[in-house]
Structures are given as C-alpha cells and as structure tokens.
Design an enzyme around this catalytic site. Structure first.
Site, mmCIF file in Angstrom:
data_model
loop_
_atom_site.group_PDB
_atom_site.id
_atom_site.type_symbol
_atom_site.label_atom_id
_atom_site.label_comp_id
_atom_site.label_asym_id
_atom_site.label_seq_id
_atom_site.Cartn_x
_atom_site.Cartn_y
_atom_site.Cartn_z
ATOM 1 N N ASN A 17 -20.048 26.639 7.196
ATOM 2 C CA ASN A 17 -20.200 27.876 6.406
ATOM 3 C C ASN A 17 -19.142 27.976 5.305
ATOM 4 O OD1 ASN A 17 -22.277 28.439 8.182
ATOM 5 N ND2 ASN A 17 -20.973 29.613 9.534
ATOM 6 N N TYR A 18 -18.685 29.201 5.057
ATOM 7 C CA TYR A 18 -17.810 29.412 3.887
ATOM 8 C C TYR A 18 -16.478 30.074 4.226
ATOM 9 C CZ TYR A 18 -22.420 28.720 1.976
ATOM 10 O OH TYR A 18 -23.649 28.210 1.704
ATOM 11 N N ASP A 20 -13.703 29.157 5.973
ATOM 12 C CA ASP A 20 -12.433 28.436 5.850
ATOM 13 C C ASP A 20 -11.981 28.403 4.394
ATOM 14 O OD1 ASP A 20 -12.543 27.373 8.714
ATOM 15 O OD2 ASP A 20 -14.418 26.648 7.858
ATOM 16 N N TYR A 197 -25.189 36.037 10.891
ATOM 17 C CA TYR A 197 -25.848 34.818 11.375
ATOM 18 C C TYR A 197 -27.243 35.248 11.851
ATOM 19 C CZ TYR A 197 -20.907 33.607 11.369
ATOM 20 O OH TYR A 197 -19.612 33.435 10.992
ATOM 21 N N GLN A 261 -16.573 35.636 -5.108
ATOM 22 C CA GLN A 261 -16.083 36.615 -4.129
ATOM 23 C C GLN A 261 -15.970 38.013 -4.726
ATOM 24 O OE1 GLN A 261 -12.505 34.570 -2.766
ATOM 25 N NE2 GLN A 261 -13.533 34.095 -0.829
ATOM 26 N N ARG A 277 -19.962 39.086 8.800
ATOM 27 C CA ARG A 277 -19.755 38.067 9.825
ATOM 28 C C ARG A 277 -18.387 37.395 9.655
ATOM 29 N NH1 ARG A 277 -23.795 33.460 7.198
ATOM 30 N NH2 ARG A 277 -22.136 32.185 6.303
ATOM 31 N N GLY A 278 -18.139 36.363 10.466
ATOM 32 C CA GLY A 278 -17.015 35.445 10.259
ATOM 33 C C GLY A 278 -15.664 36.115 10.168
ATOM 34 N N GLU A 279 -14.892 35.730 9.174
ATOM 35 C CA GLU A 279 -13.532 36.256 9.045
ATOM 36 C C GLU A 279 -13.329 36.973 7.699
ATOM 37 O OE1 GLU A 279 -10.294 33.918 10.465
ATOM 38 O OE2 GLU A 279 -8.929 34.629 8.909
ATOM 39 N N ASP A 280 -13.660 36.293 6.614
ATOM 40 C CA ASP A 280 -13.348 36.896 5.319
ATOM 41 C C ASP A 280 -14.259 38.092 5.019
ATOM 42 O OD1 ASP A 280 -11.854 36.883 2.768
ATOM 43 O OD2 ASP A 280 -13.838 36.537 1.941
ATOM 44 N N SER A 281 -15.568 37.944 5.243
ATOM 45 C CA SER A 281 -16.446 39.090 4.931
ATOM 46 C C SER A 281 -16.174 40.236 5.898
ATOM 47 C CB SER A 281 -17.920 38.678 4.932
ATOM 48 O OG SER A 281 -18.306 38.143 6.162
#
Ligand code: TRH
Length: 393
Positions: A17-18, A20, A197, A261, A277-281
């Site tokens: 994904n995006y 990292d 996801y 971004q 989701r994830g970390e940044d968003s």
C-alpha cells in the site's frame, strides 16, 4: 570522516500500500520546510511513491523537491551515501551494508541513528521510546515511537495545518466548487469519504445509505474500497469511471482520482464523516476534526484489535459514557466485520454526529500533548549530538 550538518537521510522500503512512504514523505516535507533540514529520502519503490506524489518520475534515480532529494534505493545507490547528522530507518527497514560499514568509520562524530516505529496508542511504548541498542557495527541505534502521550515520540502534524484548514473551509461555496467537476450539485447532502480496506461491514453501510432518508455523497478515492462498494451495489467495478458520479437511491457515488497528500487532506476536511485506514490517513482524519471510523491494518494474530482498543480508550476518555460506547462500537463492528450489528452502531454514530463532531474538533489538542513528532525528533537528535560532543576528549 566529517559529517554534513543539518543533513538527514531517511530510508524507506514500501511493504505494501502507501502508508510506509506516506508517513516518511509527510515527515520529510515537514523537516525540510519547518526545520530547514536537507533531506535525502531513499525509497525502494518509486512506482508506489508516484501515486501519492504525481510529480515524481518513477524512472528517474535522483530528483529534487525543494530541500528533499528523492533517491531510488537499489543495490548500487547507497555506495554514494555520505554521512549527515541523522539517519532514520523507517519501520525497521534494514540499512544497506554499505551504509553500516561507512558508519563504522565515522569515529566519534557518528550520525544519530534512529528506527522510526509504527504509530501506536498502547502505553508500553512510553517505556521503550528513545532507548538505544548497540548494533553489530559498534554503533547504537535508538527506537523512536510515535504516539499520543507526552513521553512518546508524538504525532506528525505541521505547524500551520489547522490555519490552512480553516482558511480552506472558509472559502465561499468550497463544497460546491469541489463537487461540481464530478457533476454533483451540492445542496447540504451529507458527505462521507471512504479510504478503507475491503470490508463486509462497509458493504452493509453502503446498502443502508441507498435506502436512507438522508441524501449522501460518497467520495471514494480509487483504491481497495471500490471492490466492496461495487459488490454492495451489485455493479461491475470495471464500468465505474473515475471522476464521474453515479446515483443509487439516496446515495451518490463518486470514485475520486488519487491525488497528492495535500489534495487527499482536503477531501477529508470537506467530508462530514471519514472512513480511513492504515497509519497516515488515520492521523489525517483526526486532524480533519471530523467523526471517523478507523479501519486498522489487519494483523494475523489479531494484535490490531488491541491497538484499536488502545486508541479508542484514549480517544473516548473525555467523552460521556454513552457517546464513548457509540464511537467504540461502530469502530469495533467495522473492524470485526460484524455486518449483523453494524447497521445499529452506524445509525447511532450518525444520529449523534453533532456531539461527536464537537469532540473531534477538540481532539487534536489532547492528542498532540503540546508538541508534534518532528519537533520531538529534532530535539532528540540535538540532545544526542550535544551529548556526543560533550563526551569527546
Ligand atoms: O495505504 P495504507 O493502508 O498503508 C499502510 C501500509 O499498508 C503499511 O504497510 C502498514 O504498515 C500501514 O498502513 C499501517 O494506509 P495509510 O497509512 O493511510 O497510507 C495511505 C497514504 O496514501 C497516506 O499518506 C495518504 C495517501 N493518499 C494520497 O496521498 N492521495 C490519495 O488520493 C489517497 C487516497 C491517499
């Protein structure tokens, strides 16, 4: 070997994904613009990076973006590495041997070497944040843990972010202008963004929006959520055109193009509810100051549910019990794919939107605890460097 001051190297491998590259790119931009650091960002997968930075040419080995040089990290490039003040390995990516060997030869003036960990709201990170560990090459590496507490490494947040957001949102007819190119006439419909996801719970929510009394505009960046949404609406995903709007009862669906971004942030700011989701968003949805559902990155051993609960505990600490339960339940139902109960928890979440909005608006102050990640990182490096200089004969 002498080191170049104010030069930082950030190494990043894209696992999937995006996230990292998304986190490291945000950090690099802030260090360069707010702290005038000259950054070399070594990335192994420029094609993924290109998605969130359309101006990047994935076929070019080295390219500059203001004070940041993006370098394609392959077997050859680290040989050209020159020591700066600081090296960051993002998310436990291993430094190339060539770099480790050169570090050995730095003598007393060795760069501060850090591993930037994944963000977690769990309290155990406070005990190990910043601890050094001696590596095989005789140099110590410290572990930097982003987090929500004063003792942790903090959270990435640019100093002018909320000002920019306020200015953007105070633009006359901003929502109308944003939605017009998608063929949508905005007249106070609810706006929901979805960047999650695949999820059965999401499918159930989408179906309920079609028959809801409230009109909803669903903004979906062209990504994995589209699989679930097209399945919920029983349409062939391939027939959906990015940038066009599609009516389904009370729901208007738009698959929005992937942007940089800054563009993505605006999408979150404009929405009334964000499913991210994830970390940044996940973090950017908090900075959007709107109610949100976090689809956490799933882990095999269900460790992600502990992480989710740790976050919800912090996020809900100052909410009245009933609202806290609503916030927790909809997040848990979504993540556990409880499509049998999600309708009820989603409906309570929606009904209590204004109370949850008030909380979301205040949350960043609590979350940031007075200082952001980049400032804590710069302080950490400066303290370490000062100690090194003091210990020199
Ligand atoms: O993409 P993610 O799911 O990323 C990750 C990775 O899977 C990673 O391996 C995992 O460890 C981590 O999650 C927890 O979600 P995330 O972190 O939200 O990253 C998405 C990035 O994409 C974020 O920086 C925002 C950016 N983005 C854009 O720049 N433009 C867009 O249009 C969209 C939709 C996203």
């Amino acid at each position: 070997m002498t080191i170049k001051h104010n030069h930082w190297d950030i190494f990043c491998t894209v696992i999937d994904n995006y996230g990292d590259i998304g986190v490291t790119w945000r950090l690099a931009k802030q260090l360069a613009s707010e702290y005038q650091r000259s950054i070399k960002l070594w990335v192994d997968d420029l094609n993924s990076f290109h998605h969130i930075l359309p101006g990047l040419d994935p076929t070019t080995e080295r390219q500059k973006f203001n004070n940041i040089e993006v370098i394609h990290w392959n077997d050859k490039t680290p040989a050209s590495w020159l020591a700066g003040d600081t090296i960051i390995e993002a998310f436990a990516c291993e430094l190339p041997d060539a770099v480790k060997n050169k570090l050995e030869k730095c003598g007393k003036q060795v760069p501060v070497w850090l591993n930037l960990e994944y963000l977690s709201a769990e309290s155990w990170i406070d005990d190990i944040h910043g601890l050094p560990s001696l590596q095989n090459n005789g140099i110590s590496k410290s572990f930097f843990f982003p987090g929500f507490s004063e003792k942790s490494g903090g959270l990435i947040c640019e100093s002018d972010l909320f000002k920019l957001q306020d200015t953007f949102l105070s633009t006359v007819d901003v929502k109308k202008q944003f939605l017009a190119p998608f063929g949508i006439h905005y007249h106070d419909q609810q706006i929901i963004s979805v960047f999650s996801y695949e999820s059965l719970a999401l499918e159930t929510i989408v179906q309920s929006l079609v028959t809801s009394e409230k009109s909803t505009i669903l903004l979906v960046p062209n990504s994995r959520s589209v699989h679930s949404i097209s399945s919920a609406l029983a349409i062939d995903e391939k027939t959906l055109i990015v940038g066009k709007s599609y009516p389904f009862g009370s729901l208007t669906l738009v698959i929005t193009p992937f942007t940089d971004q800054e563009g993505f942030d605006k999408l979150l700011w404009l929405s009334d509810i964000n499913i991210i989701r994830g970390e940044d968003s996940f973090l950017r949805a908090q900075w959007a100051r709107k109610p949100f559902i976090w689809h956490i990155y799933p882990q095999d051993d269900q460790a992600h549910i502990n992480k989710l609960n740790a976050f919800l505990k912090r996020y809900c600490e100052h909410l009245p019990t009933e609202l806290a339960e609503i916030q927790k339940q909809v997040n848990l139902d979504f993540n556990l794919d409880k499509f049998e109960t999600i309708i009820e928890s989603w409906s309570s979440f929606n009904t209590n939107h204004s109370a949850l909005l008030e909380h979301a608006y205040e949350w960043p102050k609590t979350a940031l605890n007075g200082s952001d990640l980049a400032s804590r990182l710069v302080d950490f490096v400066e303290n370490r460097t000062a100690k090194q200089i003091k210990s020199q004969p």
